[in-house]
Design a protein around this motif. Structure first.
Motif, short mmCIF file in Angstrom:
data_model
loop_
_atom_site.label_atom_id
_atom_site.label_comp_id
_atom_site.label_asym_id
_atom_site.label_seq_id
_atom_site.Cartn_x
_atom_site.Cartn_y
_atom_site.Cartn_z
N GLN A 129 39.10 -51.97 -28.98
CA GLN A 129 40.10 -52.39 -27.64
C GLN A 129 39.90 -54.24 -26.90
N ASN A 133 42.11 -56.96 -26.80
CA ASN A 133 42.93 -58.63 -25.27
C ASN A 133 41.83 -59.30 -25.82
N SER A 137 44.96 -62.75 -25.45
CA SER A 137 44.89 -63.20 -24.61
C SER A 137 44.66 -64.88 -24.38
#
Lengths: 146, 401
Positions: A129, A133, A137
């Motif tokens: 995860q 992320n 981003s």
């Protein structure tokens, strides 16, 4: 089954069928992304990546077992990192060994994260995860190459 | 017909002639055949050294320590450093035989003989024994080397086996958990619809799903866990055995107090009294020797008698073989049947069932002591107590065997 929140796919490089199956079963529940592709050795991965090189950006995470016959994990990592396109793919390495030197070598060869087998699957899901992320981003808009 | 090659490094012609005369009068005899004596004479150390380096068949070097280009014990040192492997017998003068002679042997010469005492077969006898001693030493060294290689192979084997076992074990454990999950899912589907089945089938189904299958799974899981524990323990032991040791001066008093600090809670819980008598300093590998003391002390506390106040004494005594450390307790003791299990891996005593432990500690402790060139042993009386004794040698094997 959760609705996929992002379209990032996992490439699992693991020679032991049982380990691969266990991994897939246990992270599927917590994984909210795209497909989990399994390759039993490094050669297959390189072929796959080469034939998809234009659409790799920000779309894959590699889960890599170190101890594999043939092209082992460490060598594969080095090959990935020495390639201008492939080097951007985040890599999570794992192995049954807990050798400190080996862990240090993994990091200095360019892996992003390292986990010891038997993996605590919940931790693995969290680590994946964090990598997704990061990808999401920093994702650049798709630039078509040539 | 065999040749016996002597290298005589002697500058004085008179002394050299007398030595050669003695040698030819009583040549080196290897029963039942005689051998041909070949005497090579060097008049300076450099010439002798160069001859020794070029001729690999020299059986013995007779060395005078008073040469024009070098004197004294440093000549032996220089031969050693040059890698000369032939045995050396030193020829001493009348005045310096006792001092020079003994020191020569300490530096590596096989023997010494006074020049004025070489008659009557003395020189030949001296040479013969020197050569035999040298051959014995060489054989011992070869055996030690072979043993060390075998040990290495064994260590490797143990490590690889326990390492490679972890992979299938992971599968065993993982899939038995998966089976248990599958069972849950099946049960949740069937349970609400169970009445669809006739009574006897319903009972059968219940037996299988609620008892037989879960029980079988449990046994498999427990076995897998046990296997995992064992292989992890063996791997750990193997890894620790392969680590290199370092030497440093250790304040043993302080080290023991450190260990006791770590056991404070257990000592208080057992209401035990621990007495530490003055202990001498030692030169050893700090980490592993700490482990030795900690492990034995931990056991001493763990195996105290529940029905009397515990008393543990740590002391050291000087014996001819060196300093002997002793950790004595007044606990349960070790029975006759369990004596052999103390240093065996994974074996634990019958009266230790109530005590936590993996049977790994003492084998490892013994290995550490051995690598320190020491010995470890124990004395025990059931229900009265146990005393562990160990020594730490003067030179440690830094690299694993």
């Amino acid at each position: 089954m959760n609705q996929p929140r992002h379209s990032i796919n996992l490439i699992l490089v693991e020679d032991d069928e049982g380990h691969a199956e266990l991994l897939k079963m246990n992270i599927k529940a917590g994984y909210q992304g795209g497909e989990i592709l399994h390759f039993p050795d490094g050669a297959g991965v390189m072929d796959f990546l080469s034939s998809h090189s234009t659409s790799l950006c920000g779309k894959y995470i590699i889960l890599l077992d170190i101890n594999m016959p043939g092209l082992d994990g460490m060598q594969l990592l080095k090959q990935l990192r020495s390639n201008a396109i492939f080097r951007q793919i985040p890599v999570l390495m794992f192995t049954t060994s807990e050798n400190e030197k080996e862990v240090a070598q993994c990091y200095s060869s360019g892996c992003n994260l390292y986990l010891a087998k038997p993996a605590d699957y919940q931790t693995m899901v969290k680590l994946i995860q964090s990598l997704t992320n990061l990808l999401v981003s920093t994702r650049l808009p798709d630039i078509s190459l040539g | 017909m065999d040749r016996f090659n002597v290298l005589l490094i002697e500058d004085d012609d008179v002394d050299a002639e007398s030595a050669e005369r003695e040698l030819t009068k009583f040549p080196y005899l290897r029963p039942p055949d005689r051998v041909t004596l070949d005497i090579l004479r060097a008049t300076t150390f450099e010439k002798g050294l160069s001859a020794a380096l070029t001729d690999k068949n020299i059986d013995i070097i007779l060395l005078d320590l008073n040469l024009p280009d070098g004197r004294g014990l440093e000549l032996i040192e220089r031969l050693n450093r040059a890698g000369i492997r032939a045995p050396i017998v030193v020829l001493t003068g009348q005045d310096d035989q006792e001092t020079m002679g003994l020191d020569s042997v300490r530096m590596g010469a096989q023997d010494y003989v006074c020049k004025s005492r070489i008659e009557g077969g003395n020189l030949s006898r001296c040479i013969r024994y020197a050569v035999e001693r040298h051959q014995l030493t060489k054989r011992l060294r070869d055996q030690a080397r072979r043993l060390s290689e075998t040990n290495e192979d064994l260590e490797s084997f143990v490590y690889i086996t326990s390492h490679d076992l972890r992979s299938p074990l992971l599968n065993l454990h993982g899939f038995s958990t998966e089976l248990a999950n599958s069972l849950d899912r099946i049960q949740s589907i069937i349970a609400p619809k169970i009445d669809v089945f006739p009574a006897d089938e319903k009972q059968s189904l219940a037996d299988e799903l609620n008892e037989r299958v879960p029980q079988s799974l449990q046994f498999i899981q427990r076995s897998a866990e046990k296997m995992d524990q064992l292989t992890t323990a063996v791997l750990q032991l193997s890894r620790l055995n392969r680590a290199a040791l370092e030497s440093e001066q250790i304040d043993t008093d302080q080290l023991v107090r450190q260990c006791l600090d770590g056991l404070e809670r257990q000592i208080r819980a057992a209401d035990a009294e621990v007495i530490v008598e003055p202990l001498p300093q030692i030169t050893a590998d700090r980490a592993t020797i700490t482990h030795v003391f900690a492990n034995i002390l931990d056991n001493a506390v763990k195996y105290l008698h529940t029905e009397r106040p515990g008393r543990i004494v740590v002391n050291a005594s000087t014996r001819p073989e060196g300093t002997v450390f002793c950790i004595r307790d007044n606990g349960r003791g070790i029975t006759e049947q369990d004596r052999h299990k103390v240093f065996e891996i994974f074996r634990r005593a019958a009266n230790a069932q109530t005590v936590a432990g993996d049977g790994m500690g003492m084998p490892f402790v013994r290995n550490i002591i051995k690598r320190h060139n020491g010995e470890i042993w124990f004395e025990s009386s059931p229900n009265e107590g146990t005393a562990f004794y160990f020594t730490i040698g003067e030179c440690i094997e830094h690299e694993p065997a």
